[in-house]
Design a protein around this motif. Structure first.
Motif, PDB file in Angstrom:
ATOM      1  N   VAL A 357     -24.559  23.674 -16.403  1.00 17.33           N
ATOM      2  CA  VAL A 357     -23.268  23.172 -16.197  1.00 17.33           C
ATOM      3  C   VAL A 357     -22.429  24.291 -15.862  1.00 17.33           C
ATOM      4  CG1 VAL A 357     -21.082  22.335 -17.535  1.00 17.33           C
ATOM      5  CG2 VAL A 357     -23.496  21.456 -18.255  1.00 17.33           C
ATOM      6  N   ALA A 358     -22.638  25.434 -16.305  1.00 20.11           N
ATOM      7  CA  ALA A 358     -22.035  26.701 -16.211  1.00 20.11           C
ATOM      8  C   ALA A 358     -22.372  27.470 -14.494  1.00 20.11           C
ATOM      9  CB  ALA A 358     -22.261  27.841 -17.042  1.00 20.11           C
ATOM     10  N   ILE A 359     -23.712  27.085 -14.273  1.00 20.53           N
ATOM     11  CA  ILE A 359     -24.024  27.499 -12.909  1.00 20.53           C
ATOM     12  C   ILE A 359     -23.222  26.708 -12.088  1.00 20.53           C
ATOM     13  CG2 ILE A 359     -25.794  27.775 -11.278  1.00 20.53           C
ATOM     14  CD1 ILE A 359     -27.684  28.273 -13.849  1.00 20.53           C
ATOM     15  N   ALA A 360     -23.367  25.191 -11.975  1.00 16.13           N
ATOM     16  CA  ALA A 360     -22.710  24.398 -11.064  1.00 16.13           C
ATOM     17  C   ALA A 360     -21.190  24.600 -11.055  1.00 16.13           C
ATOM     18  CB  ALA A 360     -22.971  22.730 -11.414  1.00 16.13           C
ATOM     19  N   THR A 361     -20.582  24.818 -12.170  1.00 15.94           N
ATOM     20  CA  THR A 361     -18.905  25.001 -12.054  1.00 15.94           C
ATOM     21  C   THR A 361     -18.823  26.463 -11.245  1.00 15.94           C
ATOM     22  OG1 THR A 361     -18.989  23.974 -14.140  1.00 15.94           O
ATOM     23  CG2 THR A 361     -16.937  25.093 -13.272  1.00 15.94           C
ATOM     24  N   SER A 362     -19.410  27.548 -11.581  1.00 18.63           N
ATOM     25  CA  SER A 362     -19.260  28.792 -11.087  1.00 18.63           C
ATOM     26  C   SER A 362     -19.459  28.654  -9.623  1.00 18.63           C
ATOM     27  CB  SER A 362     -20.407  29.528 -11.701  1.00 18.63           C
ATOM     28  OG  SER A 362     -20.078  29.879 -13.091  1.00 18.63           O
ATOM     29  N   THR A 387      -9.669  21.995  -0.028  1.00 15.35           N
ATOM     30  CA  THR A 387     -10.846  22.788  -0.292  1.00 15.35           C
ATOM     31  C   THR A 387     -11.065  22.395  -1.884  1.00 15.35           C
ATOM     32  OG1 THR A 387      -8.902  24.424  -1.019  1.00 15.35           O
ATOM     33  CG2 THR A 387     -10.012  24.526   1.175  1.00 15.35           C
ATOM     34  N   THR A 388     -10.145  21.921  -2.579  1.00 18.10           N
ATOM     35  CA  THR A 388     -10.301  21.524  -4.047  1.00 18.10           C
ATOM     36  C   THR A 388     -11.249  20.253  -4.171  1.00 18.10           C
ATOM     37  OG1 THR A 388      -8.207  22.470  -4.594  1.00 18.10           O
ATOM     38  CG2 THR A 388      -9.242  20.568  -6.287  1.00 18.10           C
ATOM     39  N   LEU A 389     -11.022  19.449  -2.867  1.00 17.33           N
ATOM     40  CA  LEU A 389     -11.859  18.264  -2.877  1.00 17.33           C
ATOM     41  C   LEU A 389     -13.374  18.718  -2.628  1.00 17.33           C
ATOM     42  CD1 LEU A 389     -12.690  15.208  -2.394  1.00 17.33           C
ATOM     43  CD2 LEU A 389     -11.585  15.384  -0.143  1.00 17.33           C
ATOM     44  N   ILE A 390     -13.378  19.301  -1.644  1.00 19.95           N
ATOM     45  CA  ILE A 390     -14.848  19.982  -1.453  1.00 19.95           C
ATOM     46  C   ILE A 390     -15.627  20.840  -2.592  1.00 19.95           C
ATOM     47  CG2 ILE A 390     -16.102  21.763  -0.053  1.00 19.95           C
ATOM     48  CD1 ILE A 390     -13.983  21.287   2.066  1.00 19.95           C
ATOM     49  N   GLY A 391     -14.743  21.220  -3.401  1.00 21.09           N
ATOM     50  CA  GLY A 391     -15.338  22.098  -4.752  1.00 21.09           C
ATOM     51  C   GLY A 391     -15.831  20.816  -5.643  1.00 21.09           C
ATOM     52  N   TYR A 392     -15.079  20.114  -5.855  1.00 26.71           N
ATOM     53  CA  TYR A 392     -15.250  18.725  -6.715  1.00 26.71           C
ATOM     54  C   TYR A 392     -16.606  18.017  -6.146  1.00 26.71           C
ATOM     55  CZ  TYR A 392     -11.597  19.673  -9.840  1.00 26.71           C
ATOM     56  OH  TYR A 392     -10.643  20.342 -10.908  1.00 26.71           O
ATOM     57  N   MET A 393     -16.582  17.742  -4.840  1.00 27.78           N
ATOM     58  CA  MET A 393     -17.798  17.165  -4.350  1.00 27.78           C
ATOM     59  C   MET A 393     -19.138  17.906  -4.600  1.00 27.78           C
ATOM     60  SD  MET A 393     -16.287  16.036  -0.556  1.00 27.78           S
ATOM     61  CE  MET A 393     -17.687  15.250   0.087  1.00 27.78           C
ATOM     62  N   VAL A 394     -18.977  19.541  -4.289  1.00 29.62           N
ATOM     63  CA  VAL A 394     -20.148  20.266  -4.716  1.00 29.62           C
ATOM     64  C   VAL A 394     -20.546  20.048  -5.977  1.00 29.62           C
ATOM     65  CG1 VAL A 394     -20.951  22.640  -4.886  1.00 29.62           C
ATOM     66  CG2 VAL A 394     -19.664  21.892  -2.839  1.00 29.62           C
ATOM     67  N   LEU A 395     -19.532  20.288  -7.117  1.00 34.64           N
ATOM     68  CA  LEU A 395     -19.612  20.162  -8.309  1.00 34.64           C
ATOM     69  C   LEU A 395     -20.631  18.794  -8.770  1.00 34.64           C
ATOM     70  CD1 LEU A 395     -19.177  21.949 -10.603  1.00 34.64           C
ATOM     71  CD2 LEU A 395     -17.121  20.631 -11.046  1.00 34.64           C
ATOM     72  N   PHE A 396     -20.181  17.449  -8.047  1.00 35.01           N
ATOM     73  CA  PHE A 396     -20.837  16.299  -8.327  1.00 35.01           C
ATOM     74  C   PHE A 396     -22.173  16.436  -7.886  1.00 35.01           C
ATOM     75  CE2 PHE A 396     -22.319  12.356  -6.410  1.00 35.01           C
ATOM     76  CZ  PHE A 396     -22.234  11.639  -7.730  1.00 35.01           C
ATOM     77  N   PHE A 397     -22.269  16.790  -6.753  1.00 36.61           N
ATOM     78  CA  PHE A 397     -23.817  16.580  -6.237  1.00 36.61           C
ATOM     79  C   PHE A 397     -24.646  17.559  -7.150  1.00 36.61           C
ATOM     80  CE2 PHE A 397     -21.681  14.910  -2.495  1.00 36.61           C
ATOM     81  CZ  PHE A 397     -22.768  13.929  -2.325  1.00 36.61           C
ATOM     82  N   MET A 398     -24.140  18.729  -7.513  1.00 42.33           N
ATOM     83  CA  MET A 398     -25.253  19.673  -8.176  1.00 42.33           C
ATOM     84  C   MET A 398     -25.397  19.140  -9.694  1.00 42.33           C
ATOM     85  SD  MET A 398     -23.683  23.539  -7.546  1.00 42.33           S
ATOM     86  CE  MET A 398     -24.973  24.352  -8.451  1.00 42.33           C
ATOM     87  N   HIS A 399     -24.594  18.362 -10.258  1.00 41.61           N
ATOM     88  CA  HIS A 399     -24.707  17.660 -11.587  1.00 41.61           C
ATOM     89  C   HIS A 399     -25.774  16.426 -11.137  1.00 41.61           C
ATOM     90  CE1 HIS A 399     -22.469  20.098 -14.247  1.00 41.61           C
ATOM     91  NE2 HIS A 399     -21.387  19.835 -13.459  1.00 41.61           N
ATOM     92  N   TYR A 400     -25.434  15.627 -10.298  1.00 36.45           N
ATOM     93  CA  TYR A 400     -26.439  14.687  -9.696  1.00 36.45           C
ATOM     94  C   TYR A 400     -28.019  15.075  -9.622  1.00 36.45           C
ATOM     95  CZ  TYR A 400     -28.473  10.860  -7.098  1.00 36.45           C
ATOM     96  OH  TYR A 400     -29.276  10.005  -6.278  1.00 36.45           O
TER      97      TYR A 400
END
Length: 474
Positions: A357-362, A387-400
């Protein structure tokens, strides 16, 4: 003790309570905020926001997010949850006292660095110490599905803080003191009472719980710091690159997005305990079944909010901030990805994989900062919302990807999740276009509202059963 399976309807009922009460109490904050903005000078208002920002950061370190581990600890220590909660409260108190001592030793240097007068350190740390009693107590109530107690305590804290602040601002000459003391003194007293109640229920600490709690919560510290960066770096970088005037416009757009964040928080508070209980019971079929309407309802609500953005910006900021309307949709679509990743995060929480969780958010925070650095100077402040939208997209895919790697490939209906996410991305340009076509937008919004009312009418019997359903811990 045999574990009682919690009906999904209890989570739905809890979600209704959390959502309605959260919005109702937050309305009080929205109403009185413009009053403070006018009574305090710009300098005082800026200093107050600086203090609240630092308190939010310090709370991450003093609490180490230990209270959130209570939801997961319920699966392992359900019969001893009060003692677990008191153990977490004790550990948080020890950390807070240690940081307070360090602050007092280096108070002059920290005062200059933080741009906060030394006199405010005492009220800040009193709040940071006792508010942990508040959070531990209400988290235990939430874990037990005692949603009415949770909602009432949350409401009392928010409303008393707002009203006491308003009273002191009117009576005191030093408006900054009035705003700071008015905001935090009610939380100190409420936290003190709940601290004592948590101590009485827990009775004594159990040292092995310290290791368990730290294992779950310590990795969340960089996660929370990264989330703070993800949510605030836009405004900091806009101020430096474009100017404070554009930051003000963007901030109003963020307020609208915060409404959606409240919705996410409310629904997740109901979802998380039920989800973890169901996962422990190996009831994957119920999780898959319930997650479909859970996600669909959220996406449906988001569409309604997107259609009403111009009016929301006008109400919250006034006509001088209408330019910020076009920054809102990407932020809200980003919230849909945020909502989706919170579903997957609970799996990681269950498996105690908090480092991921920490790695993905960082990683998402770094992506956000990098894109801001390159795109804001070229395309202006509006680029920050994308850019905020892109950040949350990255976050979702990492957790997925992480959850699939843990062996939960079919825990959620992938077609529904990805279909919903793709859908909101595809309607984004259409929504922006509709903001130029008021009559068409009003017509679509009218159809939307009628559709929602019709759907509620069709399901009136189910809704009635949900509202009447009881759970033994209520």
């Amino acid at each position: 003790m045999k574990k009682t399976k919690v009906p999904a309807a209890v989570a739905i009922k809890s979600g209704m309570w959390y959502t309605v009460s959260n919005f109702a109490f937050r309305v009080v904050t929205f109403i009185i905020t413009p009053i403070f903005a006018r009574v305090l000078s710009k300098e005082e208002y800026g200093e107050y926001n600086n203090i609240t920002s630092w308190i939010a950061i310090l709370f991450i370190f003093t609490s180490c997010d230990l209270y959130t581990s209570i939801i997961r600890a319920k699966l392992d220590y359900e019969d001893d949850l009060e003692r677990y909660g008191f153990s977490m409260l004790t550990m948080g108190s020890i950390i807070t006292i240690g940081l307070f001592i360090l602050t007092m030793i280096f108070k002059s240097a920290l005062s200059n660095f933080m741009q906060i007068h030394e006199n405010y350190f005492f009220i800040m740390y009193l709040y940071l110490f006792f508010v942990q009693g508040y959070y531990v107590y209400i988290t235990i109530e939430r874990a037990r599905y005692r949603y009415k107690v949770f909602s009432i305590l949350t409401g009392v804290a928010i409303v008393s803080s707002c009203l006491f602040s308003l009273l002191l601002v009117v009576l005191m000459q030093d408006k900054l003191d009035a705003r700071v003391y008015g905001q935090y003194i009610p939380y100190i007293f409420i936290g003190m009472v709940l601290y004592i109640l948590a101590a009485k229920k827990g009775k004594r600490i159990y040292l092995p719980y310290f290791k368990y709690g730290l294992m779950l919560s310590l990795p969340l510290v960089p996660h929370l710091l990264s989330m703070t960066i993800l949510s605030s770096s836009d405004r900091i970088m806009i101020t430096k690159m474009e100017g404070a005037e554009y930051t003000a416009v963007y901030s109003v757009a963020c307020i609208v997005a915060n409404i959606v964040s409240i919705l996410i928080d409310s629904m997740n508070k109901a979802w998380a305990p039920w989800f973890l209980d169901s996962l422990k019971a190996k009831d994957l079929k119920s999780i898959t079944k319930i997650s479909i309407p859970y996600f669909k309802v959220f996406v449906g609500l988001i569409i309604g909010i997107l259609l009403a953005v111009p009016e929301l910006v006008l109400i919250l900021g006034g006509s001088k901030y209408t330019e910020g309307i076009y920054a809102v949709p990407p932020l809200i679509v980003g919230c849909v990805f945020q909502f989706a990743y919170t579903m997957y995060v609970q799996v990681e929480f269950y498996e105690k994989r908090m480092k991921m969780v920490a790695i993905a958010t960082s990683a998402a925070a770094l992506v956000n900062i990098a894109f801001n650095y390159f795109l804001i100077p070229r395309f202006g402040y509006m680029a920050a919302s994308y850019t905020t939208l892109i950040g949350y997209m990255v976050l979702f895919f990492m957790h997925y990807v992480t959850v699939r790697g843990l062996g939960y490939k079919r825990i959620f209906e992938r077609r529904v999740i990805f279909g919903g996410l793709t859908g909101v991305l595809m309607i984004l340009p259409a929504i922006l276009l509709l903001y130029h076509m008021c009559i068409v937008r009003y017509a679509i919004f009218t159809v939307y509202v009628l559709g929602v009312l019709f759907a509620l009418y069709q399901r009136r019997d189910k809704i009635r059963r949900f509202t009447k359903m009881k759970y033994k811990s209520e």
